[in-house]
Design an enzyme around this catalytic site. Sequence first.
Site, PDB file in Angstrom:
ATOM      1  N   GLY A   1    -126.130 -32.359 -75.224  1.00  0.00           N
ATOM      2  CA  GLY A   1    -125.103 -33.256 -74.688  1.00  0.00           C
ATOM      3  C   GLY A   1    -125.612 -33.971 -73.446  1.00  0.00           C
TER       4      GLY A   1
ATOM      5  N   GLY B   1    -130.229 -28.459 -72.032  1.00  0.00           N
ATOM      6  CA  GLY B   1    -129.521 -27.205 -71.790  1.00  0.00           C
ATOM      7  C   GLY B   1    -130.142 -26.078 -72.606  1.00  0.00           C
TER       8      GLY B   1
ATOM      9  N   ILE C   1    -123.719 -30.045 -67.824  1.00  0.00           N
ATOM     10  CA  ILE C   1    -122.550 -30.007 -66.948  1.00  0.00           C
ATOM     11  C   ILE C   1    -121.981 -28.588 -66.907  1.00  0.00           C
ATOM     12  CG2 ILE C   1    -121.974 -32.441 -67.317  1.00  0.00           C
ATOM     13  CD1 ILE C   1    -119.568 -31.373 -69.034  1.00  0.00           C
ATOM     14  N   ASP C   2    -122.273 -27.767 -67.939  1.00  0.00           N
ATOM     15  CA  ASP C   2    -121.699 -26.413 -68.008  1.00  0.00           C
ATOM     16  C   ASP C   2    -122.291 -25.466 -66.959  1.00  0.00           C
ATOM     17  OD1 ASP C   2    -120.489 -27.442 -70.271  1.00  0.00           O
ATOM     18  OD2 ASP C   2    -121.932 -26.548 -71.649  1.00  0.00           O
TER      19      ASP C   2
ATOM     20  N   MET D   1    -114.429 -28.777 -69.536  1.00  0.00           N
ATOM     21  CA  MET D   1    -115.506 -28.260 -70.391  1.00  0.00           C
ATOM     22  C   MET D   1    -116.157 -27.031 -69.749  1.00  0.00           C
ATOM     23  SD  MET D   1    -117.343 -31.594 -72.024  1.00  0.00           S
ATOM     24  CE  MET D   1    -116.697 -32.355 -73.507  1.00  0.00           C
TER      25      MET D   1
ATOM     26  N   ARG E   1    -118.114 -24.755 -72.032  1.00  0.00           N
ATOM     27  CA  ARG E   1    -118.465 -23.898 -73.168  1.00  0.00           C
ATOM     28  C   ARG E   1    -118.058 -22.446 -72.893  1.00  0.00           C
ATOM     29  NH1 ARG E   1    -120.567 -25.313 -77.858  1.00  0.00           N
ATOM     30  NH2 ARG E   1    -121.364 -27.359 -77.408  1.00  0.00           N
TER      31      ARG E   1
ATOM     32  N   GLU F   1    -112.494 -24.662 -71.229  1.00  0.00           N
ATOM     33  CA  GLU F   1    -112.284 -24.762 -72.684  1.00  0.00           C
ATOM     34  C   GLU F   1    -112.527 -23.426 -73.400  1.00  0.00           C
ATOM     35  OE1 GLU F   1    -115.056 -27.654 -74.238  1.00  0.00           O
ATOM     36  OE2 GLU F   1    -116.802 -26.594 -73.439  1.00  0.00           O
TER      37      GLU F   1
ATOM     38  N   HIS G   1    -114.897 -35.575 -72.582  1.00  0.00           N
ATOM     39  CA  HIS G   1    -116.190 -36.208 -72.289  1.00  0.00           C
ATOM     40  C   HIS G   1    -116.162 -37.109 -71.062  1.00  0.00           C
ATOM     41  CE1 HIS G   1    -116.496 -34.743 -76.373  1.00  0.00           C
ATOM     42  NE2 HIS G   1    -117.803 -34.728 -76.199  1.00  0.00           N
TER      43      HIS G   1
ATOM     44  N   GLN H   1    -115.850 -36.092 -68.303  1.00  0.00           N
ATOM     45  CA  GLN H   1    -116.655 -35.326 -67.335  1.00  0.00           C
ATOM     46  C   GLN H   1    -118.138 -35.643 -67.439  1.00  0.00           C
ATOM     47  OE1 GLN H   1    -114.879 -30.959 -67.468  1.00  0.00           O
ATOM     48  NE2 GLN H   1    -114.294 -32.197 -69.206  1.00  0.00           N
TER      49      GLN H   1
END
Length: 355
Positions: A10, A110, A134-135, A177, A179, A230, A279, A281
């Site tokens: 992503g 990632g 971003i996670d 978000m 994950r 999420e 998204h 974010q």
Amino acid sequence: MKVGVLTGGGDAPGLNGVVRAVVKVAATRGVEIVGVEDGFRGLVEPNRWRRLTPSDVSGILREGGTILGTTNHANPLSYPSDRGGVADHSSVCVDRYRELGLDGLIAIGGDGTLTIAHALWRKGLNIVGIPKTIDNDVAGTAVSLGFDTAVNVATEAVDRLHTTAESHHRIMVLEVMGRYTGWIALHAGIAGGADVILIPEIPFDLACIAARILERERLGARFSIVVAAEGATPRGGERAILEAGSAAALERLGGIGGRVAAGLEQATGREARSVLLGHVQRGAAPSAFDRLLATQFGARAMELVLSGQFGTMVTFNGEDLGVVALDTVVGRTSTVPEDSDGLRAARAIGVSFGD
Ligand code: F6P
């Protein structure tokens, strides 16, 4: 010398800053840079690469997204075939790397991208990884590229929800978000002054959240803000899944915010609304912090390539850059520790985690 660079998984704000830094360092060292398009798909399929010169990267530092394109559906180790199913195409990547005459490859991504990078390094490719997501869940680094910007976007959303929540005396639930980790929810929740933060690391009980909201009301606050990751899960319950995973793609999470809002409306008798930030974010111009980190990550990755330190990933511990072996990164996830300073501070000021 010829070095490839790709962005996988992503997208995250800051990717372009890394590409820019890599190209600029290369220009001062007489190194040719090849931009591989759409992550590892650009090594599986032919003619998906282009030379990058300083003029190609001029002005991209402040742009979100990635000029190279990316995908999270092109894992060479389980590559989707036209006839359905998946197959291992890693040897195609090795051949393409050799055909392009690369001496090194910088893979920005990632956990998925870095796992592929690790596998290809073991097959003989000279790879250096850069953590972006971003996670913020990549092991071995305290901070991944893109996380800061996503937290800023989510914090602004919490700010905006505050005013409408207050006006309407409502419960507002913001789903962010992250994950299987709660980094974005925790940081944006604290920065935005949320009353309740729900993260996957701490299973929640709806009754506890409802009790906190009614308690706030008794103390005079007629609104409440809930930030839910999420991946947040009710105690003994299921994760909210939008789409099941497959051999070629990860499962898609989403929907917990709506479930929490509906549950709270029932449990408290108060009006609740949910907002799924999604998204948005990932779509912003990178923050100053992410531009700085991108530049430092890109420059350090080039140093590692030039000094032949492959099978490695650059890291940032909050103060200094570092380097770890990819061996120590793959198969691990950086989750929010129970004793993290952020979590403890939030609890200390009365934020509920629904437990
Ligand atoms: O890993 C980054 C991330 O944005 C997660 O936070 C989210 O679960 C996922 O990617 C969304 O993926 P997609 O872009 O496939 O919808």
